[in-house]
Design a protein around this motif. Structure first.
Motif, mmCIF file in Angstrom:
data_model
loop_
_atom_site.group_PDB
_atom_site.id
_atom_site.type_symbol
_atom_site.label_atom_id
_atom_site.label_comp_id
_atom_site.label_asym_id
_atom_site.label_seq_id
_atom_site.Cartn_x
_atom_site.Cartn_y
_atom_site.Cartn_z
ATOM 1 N N TRP A 3 0.694 -1.027 0.475
ATOM 2 C CA TRP A 3 -0.229 0.182 0.060
ATOM 3 C C TRP A 3 0.705 1.353 0.095
ATOM 4 C CZ3 TRP A 3 -5.205 -0.882 -0.875
ATOM 5 C CH2 TRP A 3 -5.100 -2.345 -0.944
ATOM 6 N N LEU A 6 0.759 4.660 -2.559
ATOM 7 C CA LEU A 6 -0.119 5.668 -2.830
ATOM 8 C C LEU A 6 0.577 6.424 -2.074
ATOM 9 C CD1 LEU A 6 -2.869 3.393 -1.155
ATOM 10 C CD2 LEU A 6 -2.771 3.650 -3.500
ATOM 11 N N LEU A 21 -5.898 4.407 -5.111
ATOM 12 C CA LEU A 21 -6.770 3.936 -4.764
ATOM 13 C C LEU A 21 -7.708 3.435 -6.260
ATOM 14 C CD1 LEU A 21 -7.823 3.807 -1.691
ATOM 15 C CD2 LEU A 21 -6.292 2.204 -2.196
ATOM 16 N N LEU A 30 -7.339 -3.898 -7.733
ATOM 17 C CA LEU A 30 -8.210 -4.615 -6.602
ATOM 18 C C LEU A 30 -9.689 -4.616 -7.783
ATOM 19 C CD1 LEU A 30 -8.083 -1.533 -3.817
ATOM 20 C CD2 LEU A 30 -7.330 -4.316 -3.647
ATOM 21 N N VAL A 36 -10.787 -3.170 0.814
ATOM 22 C CA VAL A 36 -9.332 -2.580 1.286
ATOM 23 C C VAL A 36 -9.586 -2.523 2.760
ATOM 24 C CG1 VAL A 36 -8.938 0.033 1.651
ATOM 25 C CG2 VAL A 36 -10.289 -0.510 -0.450
ATOM 26 N N LEU A 57 -11.391 7.975 1.056
ATOM 27 C CA LEU A 57 -12.561 6.301 1.017
ATOM 28 C C LEU A 57 -14.025 6.855 0.729
ATOM 29 C CD1 LEU A 57 -11.576 3.992 3.681
ATOM 30 C CD2 LEU A 57 -10.905 3.866 1.036
#
Length: 240
Positions: A3, A6, A21, A30, A36, A57
């Motif tokens: 991760w 990112l 994302l 993904l 997630v 998100l």
């Protein structure tokens, strides 16, 4: 999954996370239905605040890319998954040749790109810049091909029409075996990046007709390359 990829961006932290994302979702890394990591876990992995993760998100949920479900966490959605879209895509012949697939794309994608020029948001344009920058960093052949597909898939996503996205997804799926067999020289990579840049400029200018023309020019270039490769292959076969 690492991760930490990112983290690197000049954007604000929430925007950088959302863009990163989104790219993972559009590329399929993904996959729809995957989860997630929880906010706390993702924040610790990235060295950012839970507030930044939460805001990112929330932005993705507003764009229909994830669903935040109490008790279940954050689940990745497929923006092209609709019953009508699946019916439409299921009728396409899975054995079509690459040249046929490209002709279908040439009929559809210029109009898709024109619509994206009308509907794309500033965040969408940032994502296209991120993808184009990644294509310039000398990725492997497979990575370049995946970035190319993700760039076009992102444009279809930005029409906000899931039927168009699902239709083009199916077209890309049918053409994938043929794409793996085509050559990808350094000159072809440079041409692809330049053609993508022209498409992006037109989308940023919110000029649908320029976007349509840039898409047509790009696909005509790809069609010409495929036809030339086929002629060379046939010529070699005739020499045998």
């Amino acid at each position: 999954m690492d991760w930490r990829q990112l983290r690197h961006s000049t954007l604000s932290r929430p925007d950088a996370l959302a863009v990163g994302l989104e790219r993972l979702i559009l590329s399929g890394e993904l996959a729809p239905g995957s989860r997630v990591p929880p906010e706390r876990e993702l924040a610790e992995s990235l060295g950012v605040s839970r507030g930044s993760v939460r805001e990112a998100l929330r932005a993705l949920a507003a764009r229909g890319l994830v669903a935040r479900r109490p008790g279940s966490g954050t689940v990745v959605l497929d923006p092209g998954a609709t019953p009508r879209g699946d019916i439409l895509a299921s009728g396409l012949d899975a054995t079509a040749e690459l040249l046929q697939v490209m002709e279908v794309r040439a009929c559809i994608e210029p109009s898709v790109t024109a619509r994206a020029a009308r509907r794309a948001t500033p965040s969408d344009m940032v994502q296209l810049h991120v993808l184009l920058d990644a294509m310039r960093r000398e990725p492997t052949r497979q990575e370049f091909t995946e970035l190319d597909r993700t760039f076009h898939r992102a444009i279809a996503q930005y029409t906000r029409n899931p039927l168009l996205l699902r239709l083009l997804d199916r077209v890309y799926e049918i053409g994938e075996p043929g794409r793996r067999k085509t050559s990808l020289s350094a000159a072809r990579r440079r041409a692809t990046i330049e053609e993508h840049q022209a498409i992006l400029r037109a989308i940023e200018a919110r000029d649908p007709e320029a976007a349509r023309a840039a898409s047509e020019a790009h696909l005509d270039s790809v069609l010409h390359r495929i036809e030339e490769q086929r002629r060379r292959t046939e010529a070699r076969g005739g020499e045998g």
